[in-house]
Design a protein around this motif. Structure first.
Motif, PDB file in Angstrom:
ATOM      1  N   ILE A  42       0.779  -1.203  -0.091  1.00  0.00           N
ATOM      2  CA  ILE A  42       0.034  -0.012  -0.082  1.00  0.00           C
ATOM      3  C   ILE A  42       0.794   1.362  -0.045  1.00  0.00           C
ATOM      4  CG2 ILE A  42      -0.330  -0.261   2.678  1.00  0.00           C
ATOM      5  CD1 ILE A  42      -3.141   0.882   2.078  1.00  0.00           C
ATOM      6  N   PHE A  43       2.177   1.231   0.656  1.00  0.00           N
ATOM      7  CA  PHE A  43       2.739   2.438   0.714  1.00  0.00           C
ATOM      8  C   PHE A  43       4.339   2.402   0.364  1.00  0.00           C
ATOM      9  CE2 PHE A  43      -0.074   2.658   4.632  1.00  0.00           C
ATOM     10  CZ  PHE A  43      -0.967   3.651   3.833  1.00  0.00           C
ATOM     11  N   CYS A  44       4.541   1.261  -0.392  1.00  0.00           N
ATOM     12  CA  CYS A  44       5.847   1.125  -0.976  1.00  0.00           C
ATOM     13  C   CYS A  44       5.809   0.030  -2.163  1.00  0.00           C
ATOM     14  CB  CYS A  44       6.826   0.754  -0.030  1.00  0.00           C
ATOM     15  SG  CYS A  44       6.689  -0.872   0.591  1.00  0.00           S
ATOM     16  N   GLY A  45       6.760   0.012  -3.119  1.00  0.00           N
ATOM     17  CA  GLY A  45       6.753  -0.641  -4.316  1.00  0.00           C
ATOM     18  C   GLY A  45       7.313  -2.201  -3.926  1.00  0.00           C
ATOM     19  N   CYS A  46       7.106  -2.726  -2.882  1.00  0.00           N
ATOM     20  CA  CYS A  46       7.571  -4.062  -2.382  1.00  0.00           C
ATOM     21  C   CYS A  46       6.506  -4.923  -2.977  1.00  0.00           C
ATOM     22  CB  CYS A  46       7.882  -4.334  -0.881  1.00  0.00           C
ATOM     23  SG  CYS A  46       9.392  -3.390  -0.437  1.00  0.00           S
ATOM     24  N   THR A  47       6.819  -6.067  -3.532  1.00  0.00           N
ATOM     25  CA  THR A  47       5.997  -7.203  -4.016  1.00  0.00           C
ATOM     26  C   THR A  47       4.934  -7.420  -3.072  1.00  0.00           C
ATOM     27  OG1 THR A  47       5.355  -9.019  -5.127  1.00  0.00           O
ATOM     28  CG2 THR A  47       7.418  -9.100  -3.958  1.00  0.00           C
ATOM     29  N   THR A  48       3.620  -7.972  -3.465  1.00  0.00           N
ATOM     30  CA  THR A  48       2.717  -8.488  -2.599  1.00  0.00           C
ATOM     31  C   THR A  48       2.732 -10.054  -2.796  1.00  0.00           C
ATOM     32  OG1 THR A  48       0.841  -7.934  -4.081  1.00  0.00           O
ATOM     33  CG2 THR A  48       1.234  -6.581  -2.485  1.00  0.00           C
ATOM     34  N   ALA A  49       3.627 -10.664  -3.377  1.00  0.00           N
ATOM     35  CA  ALA A  49       3.485 -11.955  -3.899  1.00  0.00           C
ATOM     36  C   ALA A  49       3.562 -12.600  -2.506  1.00  0.00           C
ATOM     37  CB  ALA A  49       4.973 -12.504  -4.602  1.00  0.00           C
ATOM     38  N   PHE A  50       2.767 -14.040  -2.575  1.00  0.00           N
ATOM     39  CA  PHE A  50       2.773 -14.759  -1.356  1.00  0.00           C
ATOM     40  C   PHE A  50       3.848 -15.605  -1.211  1.00  0.00           C
ATOM     41  CE2 PHE A  50       0.652 -18.421   1.171  1.00  0.00           C
ATOM     42  CZ  PHE A  50       0.326 -17.578   2.153  1.00  0.00           C
ATOM     43  N   GLY A  51       4.119 -16.243  -0.030  1.00  0.00           N
ATOM     44  CA  GLY A  51       5.247 -17.171   0.085  1.00  0.00           C
ATOM     45  C   GLY A  51       6.648 -16.602   0.220  1.00  0.00           C
ATOM     46  N   SER A  52       7.582 -17.409  -0.168  1.00  0.00           N
ATOM     47  CA  SER A  52       9.007 -16.763  -0.219  1.00  0.00           C
ATOM     48  C   SER A  52       9.727 -16.669   1.146  1.00  0.00           C
ATOM     49  CB  SER A  52       9.144 -15.336  -0.606  1.00  0.00           C
ATOM     50  OG  SER A  52      10.145 -15.152  -1.440  1.00  0.00           O
ATOM     51  N   GLU A  53      10.971 -16.484   1.185  1.00  0.00           N
ATOM     52  CA  GLU A  53      11.775 -16.410   2.386  1.00  0.00           C
ATOM     53  C   GLU A  53      11.169 -14.950   3.362  1.00  0.00           C
ATOM     54  OE1 GLU A  53      14.496 -18.619   3.649  1.00  0.00           O
ATOM     55  OE2 GLU A  53      13.506 -19.665   1.983  1.00  0.00           O
TER      56      GLU A  53
END
Ligand SMILES: [Zn+2]
Lengths: 470, 94
Positions: free
Chosen positions: A22-33
């Motif tokens: 919502i406030f930054c360009g980080c991905t919302t992809a599920f899972g991951s480290e």
């Protein structure tokens, strides 16, 4: 014992399917480290500033329009303060007194209406893992956009809650703002619940059960909590206003904390974000390109296409199936098409997940062509059914599976000849039928079907055979 | 007027542990801070309310993914964390 009724209101958190937080360009992809979808903004590093994702506003407004809400042209964001490790800033950016959407509704099949108080946008918290006396924190989900949909205390049973949630889920999926996967936590709800003697006008003291992410747990938790409150009142106790957690293992709800402190969020306006304005033009456009909503589709299927209500509901439940049906049923008998989908096709897609992500063995156009042949009297239902199974097996169109001769139908004379042969070649069956064993007719029909490669109309053949046997 | 009881509650909500000796002076400090805020509030009465500040609307961002930070970079201020996580003391509600 007095009769009681339960009263419940719902707060549902729906994760929006934007690409970024919502406030930054980080991905919302599920899972991951853990902590790999993070930056200084979503981990609350000092000196960073949030910048609102335009798509979050759009999706929230679309959700509001789909649930009949009034859209506030001017809105703002506020800080909700509480100290807990899932929030790196010690506050959550949410909306307090100026939410984006207010006063919507969802209609239930029993004719009751659930009023939606508000829909606001906010950021999700991080995930906590409790191990070895420590708490480990992963902020990958921190800052993922959510809408919170709050209802009035309009529910009177767990069934109503379930239907509301299913409708909400389907609506959000249809308009494409969320995938609403409960198992991944992208739809979860808090239930406010109280009981009162039937006929009473005042509300009892309510408790809140937090974070239920499956229909089954929700139903069990609501049933348990309702019983607990009734037992408490009947045994002379009083319900304490508090937040409770449903424990899956014990099947009971347990107290989490006193409401007194939890409610003291000391909201104030978020000074790092400016006013949100939504224009009439934007609303008009989002309203205009809204796809057909589930309740409208259901009306169309039952009223216009004359499908039985249960069949219509099954098709509408899976948006991809419904789209497939719409394409296949263009200009042909809709009930025939629905029967093929709900019968043969559904048998090949036994689970909900398979129906939801249906990989169709044949394009909708092939089913349409099959239905058109039936409508035109070129194909009887028996042959059509076996042909559809073959189409599903091979992925081939009708034209590849049936010859022109198959489709030519059987004239009356040819049918009569085959029926005469059936009677002559099956003396035992004929004797049985004469002796009143109606079941023996099956052997004769089988003979006729085999001889005509399924082209014969079973009804016509039966009539003719009866006539011949006398 | 702010009371000592309110100061205790605010401290508790903010997870600040203050000794009984500090309560008195903190209460006085807080009273001064609130008086200052009242001064600003009085001045703010002449301003338009938040929802008509036309020049300050919609500082929005397109929904385009940007690279996140490497995990070790994010965890650098906490000595690398534990198994890729931030670690805090046990904090289970209830
Ligand atoms: Zn980030």
């Amino acid at each position: 014992m007095r009769q009681y009724e339960m009263i419940a209101g719902l707060e549902t958190h729906v994760e929006l399917s934007t690409k970024t937080k919502i406030f930054c360009g980080c991905t919302t992809a599920f899972g991951s480290e853990p902590n790999t979808h993070c930056c200084p903004v979503c981990t609350g590093m000092p000196g960073t500033l949030p910048k609102l994702n335009a798509r979050v506003v759009e999706y929230a407004v679309r959700a509001g329009l789909a649930t009949g809400c009034r859209i506030n042209r001017i809105s703002k964001m506020d800080r909700k303060n509480y100290v807990y490790p899932d929030l790196p800033k010690a506050y959550q950016i949410s909306q307090y007194d100026k939410p984006l959407c207010e006063w919507g509704r969802i209609e239930l099949s029993n004719g009751r209406t659930i009023r939606i108080t508000r829909i606001h946008i906010e950021e999700d918290a991080g995930k906590l893992v409790h191990v070895r006396g420590n708490t480990l924190v992963d902020y990958n989900r921190g800052g993922v956009p959510l809408i919170e949909i709050v209802t009035e205390p309009d529910f009177r049973s767990a069934d109503e809650i379930r239907e509301y949630l299913e409708t909400l889920q389907l609506t959000m999926k249809t308009i494409g703002v969320s995938d609403c996967k409960m198992q991944e936590g992208s739809l979860r709800c808090d239930v406010n619940i109280s009981v009162r003697p039937v006929g009473s006008e005042t509300f009892g003291t309510r408790t809140e059960i937090k974070n239920m992410n499956s229909f089954t747990y929700m139903e069990k938790a609501v049933a348990y909590e309702t019983e607990r409150q009734i037992d408490l009142i009947e045994s002379g106790g009083t319900v304490v206003q508090e937040t409770r957690r449903y424990d899956e293992a014990s099947g009971m709800t347990e107290s989490m904390r006193g409401k007194e402190d939890a409610d003291d969020y000391r909201y104030f306006r978020e000074p790092d974000l400016v006013t949100i304005a939504v224009t009439d033009e934007q609303i008009e456009q989002w309203q205009a390109d809204m796809p057909e909503l589930p309740r409208h589709r259901l009306d169309r299927y039952t009223n216009q296409l004359q499908l039985p209500a249960a069949d219509a509901a099954l098709l509408v439940k899976y948006p991809r199936i419904a789209a497939y049906f719409d394409e296949a049923a263009q200009g042909v008998n809709a009930r025939t098409v629905a029967n093929f989908i709900l019968g043969a096709l559904f048998r090949r897609l036994p689970t909900d997940a398979e129906k939801e992500n249906a990989a169709f063995p044949v394009p909708a156009a092939y089913l349409h062509d099959l239905a058109a042949l039936i409508d035109g009297g070129k194909l009887n239902m028996n042959l059509a059914k076996t042909t559809f199974e073959k189409m599903l097996d091979t992925g081939k169109p009708v034209s590849d599976l049936l010859t022109q001769a198959d489709l030519a139908g059987l004239d009356a004379e040819a049918l009569a000849a085959v029926c005469r042969a059936a009677v002559e070649n099956n003396p035992a069956a004929v004797a049985d039928i004469r002796a009143g064993k109606e079941k023996a007719m099956g052997a004769l029909i089988g003979y006729v079907m085999k001889a005509t490669r399924g082209k014969a109309d079973a009804g016509a053949a039966t009539a003719l055979l009866k006539q011949l046997i006398g | 007027m702010i009371t000592q009881e309110e100061i205790r509650k605010i401290a508790k909500l903010a997870k600040l542990y203050v000794s009984e000796e500090e309560i008195g002076s903190l209460t006085e400090d807080m009273a001064r801070i609130i008086a200052f805020a009242d001064t600003i509030n009085a001045a703010a009465d002449t301003q338009e309310p938040f929802d008509s500040i036309q020049s300050l609307q919609n500082a929005l961002r397109e929904d385009v993914v940007r690279p996140s930070y490497p995990q070790e970079e994010i965890l650098r201020n906490v000595n690398g964390g534990e198994d890729g996580y931030f670690r805090t003391k046990q904090s289970r509600e209830g």
